[in-house]
Write a protein that holds these residues in place. Sequence first.
Motif, PDB file in Angstrom:
ATOM      1  N   ILE A  68     -16.436  11.032 -25.712  1.00 36.66           N
ATOM      2  CA  ILE A  68     -15.220  10.304 -26.054  1.00 36.66           C
ATOM      3  C   ILE A  68     -14.919  10.565 -27.524  1.00 36.66           C
ATOM      4  CG2 ILE A  68     -14.191   8.014 -26.312  1.00 36.66           C
ATOM      5  CD1 ILE A  68     -15.790   7.076 -23.927  1.00 36.66           C
ATOM      6  N   ARG A  69     -13.832  11.257 -27.790  1.00 37.98           N
ATOM      7  CA  ARG A  69     -13.520  11.676 -29.163  1.00 37.98           C
ATOM      8  C   ARG A  69     -12.777  10.607 -29.948  1.00 37.98           C
ATOM      9  NH1 ARG A  69      -8.179  12.535 -29.067  1.00 37.98           N
ATOM     10  NH2 ARG A  69      -7.214  13.171 -27.102  1.00 37.98           N
ATOM     11  N   SER A  70     -12.179   9.638 -29.229  1.00 40.66           N
ATOM     12  CA  SER A  70     -11.373   8.635 -29.891  1.00 40.66           C
ATOM     13  C   SER A  70     -11.444   7.328 -29.107  1.00 40.66           C
ATOM     14  CB  SER A  70      -9.914   9.113 -29.986  1.00 40.66           C
ATOM     15  OG  SER A  70      -9.126   8.168 -30.678  1.00 40.66           O
ATOM     16  N   CYS A  90     -11.087   9.036 -19.517  1.00 36.87           N
ATOM     17  CA  CYS A  90     -10.831  10.329 -18.881  1.00 36.87           C
ATOM     18  C   CYS A  90      -9.418  10.458 -18.338  1.00 36.87           C
ATOM     19  CB  CYS A  90     -11.816  10.549 -17.730  1.00 36.87           C
ATOM     20  SG  CYS A  90     -13.536  10.722 -18.249  1.00 36.87           S
ATOM     21  N   ARG A  91      -8.699   9.346 -18.217  1.00 35.11           N
ATOM     22  CA  ARG A  91      -7.353   9.391 -17.644  1.00 35.11           C
ATOM     23  C   ARG A  91      -6.462  10.283 -18.488  1.00 35.11           C
ATOM     24  NH1 ARG A  91      -3.877   3.950 -17.314  1.00 35.11           N
ATOM     25  NH2 ARG A  91      -4.012   4.339 -19.561  1.00 35.11           N
ATOM     26  N   ASP A  92      -5.975  11.339 -17.860  1.00 31.80           N
ATOM     27  CA  ASP A  92      -5.127  12.335 -18.543  1.00 31.80           C
ATOM     28  C   ASP A  92      -5.847  12.990 -19.727  1.00 31.80           C
ATOM     29  OD1 ASP A  92      -3.035  11.697 -16.789  1.00 31.80           O
ATOM     30  OD2 ASP A  92      -2.337  10.093 -18.111  1.00 31.80           O
ATOM     31  N   ARG A  93      -7.178  12.806 -19.789  1.00 32.69           N
ATOM     32  CA  ARG A  93      -7.999  13.405 -20.854  1.00 32.69           C
ATOM     33  C   ARG A  93      -7.495  13.023 -22.245  1.00 32.69           C
ATOM     34  NH1 ARG A  93     -11.694  17.292 -19.006  1.00 32.69           N
ATOM     35  NH2 ARG A  93     -12.075  17.768 -21.200  1.00 32.69           N
ATOM     36  N   ARG A  94      -6.915  11.820 -22.364  1.00 31.21           N
ATOM     37  CA  ARG A  94      -6.354  11.399 -23.648  1.00 31.21           C
ATOM     38  C   ARG A  94      -7.425  11.164 -24.703  1.00 31.21           C
ATOM     39  NH1 ARG A  94      -4.442   6.849 -24.117  1.00 31.21           N
ATOM     40  NH2 ARG A  94      -5.478   5.900 -22.335  1.00 31.21           N
ATOM     41  N   ILE A 117     -16.393  19.064 -22.905  1.00 32.78           N
ATOM     42  CA  ILE A 117     -16.784  18.810 -21.530  1.00 32.78           C
ATOM     43  C   ILE A 117     -15.635  19.228 -20.624  1.00 32.78           C
ATOM     44  CG2 ILE A 117     -16.001  16.393 -21.651  1.00 32.78           C
ATOM     45  CD1 ILE A 117     -18.286  15.722 -19.687  1.00 32.78           C
ATOM     46  N   ASP A 118     -15.958  19.951 -19.554  1.00 36.66           N
ATOM     47  CA  ASP A 118     -14.923  20.409 -18.636  1.00 36.66           C
ATOM     48  C   ASP A 118     -14.777  19.421 -17.486  1.00 36.66           C
ATOM     49  OD1 ASP A 118     -17.170  20.836 -17.095  1.00 36.66           O
ATOM     50  OD2 ASP A 118     -17.091  23.027 -17.226  1.00 36.66           O
ATOM     51  N   SER A 119     -13.920  19.758 -16.541  1.00 40.85           N
ATOM     52  CA  SER A 119     -13.652  18.857 -15.415  1.00 40.85           C
ATOM     53  C   SER A 119     -14.884  18.639 -14.557  1.00 40.85           C
ATOM     54  CB  SER A 119     -12.520  19.432 -14.559  1.00 40.85           C
ATOM     55  OG  SER A 119     -11.324  19.518 -15.307  1.00 40.85           O
ATOM     56  N   ALA A 120     -15.721  19.666 -14.424  1.00 42.99           N
ATOM     57  CA  ALA A 120     -16.942  19.519 -13.630  1.00 42.99           C
ATOM     58  C   ALA A 120     -17.899  18.537 -14.286  1.00 42.99           C
ATOM     59  CB  ALA A 120     -17.618  20.884 -13.458  1.00 42.99           C
ATOM     60  N   VAL A 140     -17.034  16.039 -16.315  1.00 47.76           N
ATOM     61  CA  VAL A 140     -16.444  14.710 -16.147  1.00 47.76           C
ATOM     62  C   VAL A 140     -16.740  14.173 -14.762  1.00 47.76           C
ATOM     63  CG1 VAL A 140     -14.252  13.464 -15.986  1.00 47.76           C
ATOM     64  CG2 VAL A 140     -14.628  15.075 -17.860  1.00 47.76           C
ATOM     65  N   ALA A 141     -16.591  15.027 -13.750  1.00 47.05           N
ATOM     66  CA  ALA A 141     -16.841  14.600 -12.374  1.00 47.05           C
ATOM     67  C   ALA A 141     -18.313  14.253 -12.154  1.00 47.05           C
ATOM     68  CB  ALA A 141     -16.411  15.707 -11.411  1.00 47.05           C
ATOM     69  N   ALA A 142     -19.216  15.016 -12.788  1.00 49.51           N
ATOM     70  CA  ALA A 142     -20.651  14.747 -12.614  1.00 49.51           C
ATOM     71  C   ALA A 142     -21.023  13.386 -13.191  1.00 49.51           C
ATOM     72  CB  ALA A 142     -21.466  15.850 -13.296  1.00 49.51           C
ATOM     73  N   ILE A 143     -20.511  13.062 -14.381  1.00 48.35           N
ATOM     74  CA  ILE A 143     -20.786  11.756 -14.982  1.00 48.35           C
ATOM     75  C   ILE A 143     -20.152  10.648 -14.145  1.00 48.35           C
ATOM     76  CG2 ILE A 143     -20.371  10.315 -17.012  1.00 48.35           C
ATOM     77  CD1 ILE A 143     -20.539  12.835 -18.715  1.00 48.35           C
ATOM     78  N   SER A 144     -18.950  10.880 -13.655  1.00 50.39           N
ATOM     79  CA  SER A 144     -18.261   9.875 -12.840  1.00 50.39           C
ATOM     80  C   SER A 144     -19.045   9.574 -11.574  1.00 50.39           C
ATOM     81  CB  SER A 144     -16.849  10.360 -12.481  1.00 50.39           C
ATOM     82  OG  SER A 144     -16.066  10.566 -13.645  1.00 50.39           O
ATOM     83  N   ARG A 145     -19.568  10.615 -10.919  1.00 53.61           N
ATOM     84  CA  ARG A 145     -20.358  10.403  -9.699  1.00 53.61           C
ATOM     85  C   ARG A 145     -21.601   9.583  -9.993  1.00 53.61           C
ATOM     86  NH1 ARG A 145     -18.933  15.799  -8.697  1.00 53.61           N
ATOM     87  NH2 ARG A 145     -20.928  16.525  -9.543  1.00 53.61           N
TER      88      ARG A 145
END
Length: 226
Positions: free
Chosen positions: A87-89, A151-155, A161-164, A166-171
């Motif tokens: 999370i950058r911000s 992660c919503r809209d990668r704001r 971190i790529d989409s994969a 993000v999905a791995a952490i979400s799972r």
Amino acid sequence: MGIHEIANPGASTPFGAGRDPARVVAFSDSVIAIAITLLVLEIRPPHDTSHLLHSLAALWPSYLTYVVTFMLVGQVWANHHIMFDHIRSADRVVLFLNTVLLMDIAFLPFATAVLAEAFRDGHGQRTAVVLQGTAFWFMDLLFNIIWWYACRDRRLIATNIDSAGVAAISRRFRLALAWLATGTLLGLLLPPLGVAVIAAFIPYYWLPIGGEIAKVRRRRGRGSRT
């Protein structure tokens, strides 16, 4: 800082303004450190020292709940760092959600003491397991909400971190919701089984998240070939 910001300081920090999450992590580390230290204070020395070994052994519920909760809070600390590594911000919504998360963590020493006392007395065990399990579950729910929001809209997500990933952490975070809910519900039927299921959560969630590790290995592999 510009002239407009000096004249109107409130304009520089609207509701959605992003901030460096380093202070969020530092404050969270402090609260987690205090909460995890308070756990041991709930293990009270026995009053009867004439049979000290027996009295110490009788405190086994306190030892058990201390170990389980300490390791789970340790996981919270580790996964909190994993989450904020990406999370950058942090805007005010993240600050609020993280504050509620810390409030739940600070509640855990009380819930742990209640659980230990219930197992020691043999009364109220179902209620105590549900109280502890619900506190764990709500804590993970907040993890999921913070991560989903960031992660919503990668704001608010960093580019490392790529989409994969993000999905791995979400799972991993979503699975924890089902796992802890199962242990809590089983505690209603058989309290020791509920505690065992929640405790089984510990070794699995100390494992690294596969999506992140794979990405690091790919980067290292490319680096070694250049």
